[in-house]
Scaffold this active site. Structure first.
Site, PDB file in Angstrom:
ATOM      1  N   GLY A 188       0.622  -0.457   5.301  1.00 37.93           N
ATOM      2  CA  GLY A 188       1.173  -1.529   6.127  1.00 37.93           C
ATOM      3  C   GLY A 188       0.156  -2.504   6.663  1.00 37.93           C
ATOM      4  N   GLY A 189      -0.856  -2.844   5.858  1.00 35.83           N
ATOM      5  CA  GLY A 189      -1.806  -3.871   6.259  1.00 35.83           C
ATOM      6  C   GLY A 189      -2.534  -3.545   7.548  1.00 35.83           C
ATOM      7  N   GLU A 205      -6.562  -7.984  -4.006  1.00 37.32           N
ATOM      8  CA  GLU A 205      -7.387  -7.451  -2.927  1.00 37.32           C
ATOM      9  C   GLU A 205      -8.393  -8.441  -2.357  1.00 37.32           C
ATOM     10  OE1 GLU A 205      -6.349  -4.744  -1.005  1.00 37.32           O
ATOM     11  OE2 GLU A 205      -6.040  -4.046  -3.036  1.00 37.32           O
ATOM     12  N   THR A 208      -3.836   1.178  -2.959  1.00 36.10           N
ATOM     13  CA  THR A 208      -3.193  -0.116  -2.729  1.00 36.10           C
ATOM     14  C   THR A 208      -3.459  -1.109  -3.851  1.00 36.10           C
ATOM     15  OG1 THR A 208      -2.967  -1.929  -1.129  1.00 36.10           O
ATOM     16  CG2 THR A 208      -5.168  -1.032  -1.441  1.00 36.10           C
ATOM     17  N   THR A 243       0.815  -1.214   0.000  1.00 38.02           N
ATOM     18  CA  THR A 243       0.000   0.000   0.000  1.00 38.02           C
ATOM     19  C   THR A 243       0.855   1.273   0.000  1.00 38.02           C
ATOM     20  OG1 THR A 243      -1.687  -1.257   1.217  1.00 38.02           O
ATOM     21  CG2 THR A 243      -1.970   1.127   1.151  1.00 38.02           C
ATOM     22  N   ASP A 247      -8.233  -9.990   1.028  1.00 40.63           N
ATOM     23  CA  ASP A 247      -8.649  -9.255   2.228  1.00 40.63           C
ATOM     24  C   ASP A 247     -10.008  -9.722   2.733  1.00 40.63           C
ATOM     25  OD1 ASP A 247      -6.524  -7.729   2.911  1.00 40.63           O
ATOM     26  OD2 ASP A 247      -7.279  -5.849   2.101  1.00 40.63           O
ATOM     27  N   SER A 276     -11.076  -3.508   4.675  1.00 41.81           N
ATOM     28  CA  SER A 276      -9.750  -2.911   4.574  1.00 41.81           C
ATOM     29  C   SER A 276      -9.340  -2.325   5.911  1.00 41.81           C
ATOM     30  CB  SER A 276      -9.773  -1.793   3.518  1.00 41.81           C
ATOM     31  OG  SER A 276      -8.581  -1.034   3.560  1.00 41.81           O
ATOM     32  N   SER A 277      -8.025  -2.202   6.100  1.00 41.16           N
ATOM     33  CA  SER A 277      -7.476  -1.518   7.274  1.00 41.16           C
ATOM     34  C   SER A 277      -7.095  -0.071   6.982  1.00 41.16           C
ATOM     35  CB  SER A 277      -6.241  -2.263   7.788  1.00 41.16           C
ATOM     36  OG  SER A 277      -6.576  -3.538   8.270  1.00 41.16           O
TER      37      SER A 277
END
Length: 570
Positions: free
Chosen positions: A474-475, A425, A406, A388, A428, A452-453
């Site tokens: 960073g996830g 994606e 991302t 991302t 996720d 998503s984060s």
């Protein structure tokens, strides 16, 4: 009683700025001497700053950086992926656009099940099954139509030049080319661009030219987003996804033609008289960041200071509780009833906060029951794979954009079309659709957007004026990276650069607590263990954040010192 009434009225007025009515750009009176940008690569940052110098809006600069990052940081983001954009129109009105990818129409809850067995994340990433319909071009088109000032075509110029004339491989990119060969070098196109005849990544400083991407960006500049979602490019994406030897999946040109980014209602709450606004579902960023802040509000962590193990203990406990709620409830609100208002309600967070003690840990963390929680759902820990990119802009007229983009993990699915990588994606989503007979909110469904984060965030001071624009890559660590910057600026009175340099603590539910390896937090591990954190350890965390703050009527920007990023003034 009168005091409470006045406080409630003030809070209502402060949060009223979250309306999402369409606005046209206004630029009559400059608010700052110069605008500013911050991005994960200095070449992209310079491209955004140049757009501001030419009179472009914050939106123009942000979209220009998104495109430039696609070229110089292909491992992280680009037009083959999606993202979230949070915007202040210069008058305090917050808007958000959801450009998250969608699952193809053929997707089912058992999308990642082959031969009766659910794939692991590592098995699911390469190839077609992991690819969602990309959303960034639709997001760009909507944002530019509402808030752009320069011509659409102008936004593409820096990215086209970088792809056509070449750019130098940076140390960070070289590192990812080496560690992620399974996706970076999966196709002949990827190998030809970024790897030598010996199969090894090109060295740092090597000049890379991407003529296929330059040609396609030129076409997008001339024809608009329709050139992405229809015609030859859509056919190429559908073919790549459905015919790849690695996990082929039934994506069609109709899936691409049907895609639309969506305006969403922003999520805003108060923290110590500061308004914090972010992106709602399918992002879990705003509810997680604001949930932690709400639980911390009764503690004077400002007085404790950044070097206090007790302060970091309290942060860890609040993170554990917020991530437990995230894992139970957060998903695409178009498919699942997500109790957003309940999750960030002050009374709910006050009750959750009572579980936290300054001198001990919560033995077992469970999700709470916020108002509006209706469905009997199972918990899931969907592994966000870190990559991302994030970028922020505040222009001289006070318009602000914080945008996270991302393609999911490094080089996404590994599939390449027209010189850009397609995302992975869909990993996720929860790979397993149910647990113990209960459905998982974040299961795969046709047309659904994976959780998503990403946490692009705007913060306003007690005076109602913009104080901070921030976001990270960073996830699953993204919310806690944003959190430490907000706490650093508000509670510890740090300049934004120092707040970005703060160490990161990551406590994603359960009993595990991870502290950034090599940081000051590593020395606090014994103290954290004494407070009851039995499973605490140091780890290399995927950290990369960007921010701009307003101090004394002036803009001050910074990039995470762990990254190659830069802040550039207009």
């Amino acid at each position: 009683m009168q005091h409470r009434l006045l406080a409630s009225l003030a809070a209502a007025l402060l949060l009223a700025g979250c309306a999402t009515a369409p606005q046209t750009p206004t630029a009559s009176v400059p608010r700052y001497d110069k605008g500013m940008v911050s991005a994960a690569d200095p070449r992209a940052a310079e491209a955004g700053a140049q757009v501001l110098r030419e009179g472009g809006s914050a939106t123009d600069a942000a979209l220009t950086m998104l495109l430039a990052l696609n070229v110089v940081e292909p491992q992280s983001s680009g037009i083959g992926g999606g993202g979230f954009l949070v915007l202040d129109d210069g008058r305090g009105t917050v808007e958000t656009i959801d450009g998250r990818e969608t699952a193809p129409a053929a997707a089912t809850p058992r999308w990642f099940e082959i031969g009766g067995k659910v794939l692991t994340t590592a098995q699911a990433i390469p190839g077609g099954l992991s690819v969602g319909v990309p959303g960034n071009l639709s997001l760009m088109e909507q944002a530019h139509a509402r808030h752009g000032k320069l011509a659409w075509k102008r936004l593409f110029d820096p990215a086209i030049a970088l792809a056509r004339d070449g750019f130098a491989i940076s140390p960070r990119m070289r590192q990812y080319l080496d560690r992620s060969r399974g996706t970076g070098a999966m196709t002949a196109e990827g190998r030809a661009l970024y790897y030598g005849a010996d199969g090894n990544p090109l060295p740092v400083g090597a000049l890379v030219k991407n003529p296929a991407l330059a040609a396609f960006l030129t076409r997008l500049a001339n024809e608009g987003a329709k050139a992405f979602y229809t015609g030859a490019n859509a056919e190429a994406i559908a073919k790549a996804v459905s015919t790849t030897p690695r996990n082929p999946a039934p994506m069609t040109v109709a899936d691409l033609a049907a895609y639309q980014a969506k305006p969403r209602q922003p999520v805003c709450t108060l923290y110590r008289a500061y308004k914090v606004c972010g992106m709602g579902p399918p992002s879990s960023g705003a509810t997680t960041v604001q949930g932690v802040l709400g639980m911390l509000e009764r503690f004077d962590i400002g007085a404790m200071g950044k070097d206090s193990p007790q302060a970091w203990h309290l942060i860890a406990e609040a993170e554990r509780l917020a991530y437990a709620d995230r894992d139970r409830y957060l998903a695409d609100a178009d498919f699942v009833s997500v109790p957003v208002a309940g999750l960030v309600a002050r009374d709910y967070l006050a009750r959750r906060s009572q579980l936290i003690a300054p001198d001990r840990t919560i033995p077992a963390v469970e999700p709470g029951t916020p108002a509006g929680a209706k469905a009997a759902l199972a918990d899931t820990l969907t592994p966000d794979v870190p990559s991302t990119s994030h970028f922020v802009v505040v222009d001289r007229y006070g318009r602000a954009v914080t945008n996270t983009s991302t393609i999911e993990s490094s080089f996404g699915s590994g599939l390449m079309v027209n010189g850009y990588y397609l995302n992975n994606e869909l990993t996720d989503f929860s790979l397993a659709p149910e647990r113990d007979g209960k459905p998982v909110a974040n299961r795969v469904e046709a047309g659904k957007r994976p959780r998503s984060s990403m946490a692009p965030t705007l913060v306003y001071g007690p005076d109602g004026k913009l104080r901070l624009a921030v976001g990270a890559a960073g996830g699953a660590t993204i919310p806690v990276q944003v959190l430490r910057v907000i706490i650093g600026v508000i509670d510890w009175n740090l300049p934004v650069g120092d707040a970005l340099a703060l160490p990161v603590l990551f406590a994603p539910g359960g009993t595990q607590v991870f502290v950034e390896k090599g940081s000051a937090l590593e020395a606090m591990i014994p103290a954290l263990q004494a407070l009851g954190h039995a499973e605490v350890g140091a780890r290399e965390l995927p950290l990369k954040a960007n921010a701009i703050e307003v101090v004394g009527g002036k803009l001050r920007g910074a990039a995470d010192p762990r990254s190659e990023g830069a802040a550039v003034s207009e």
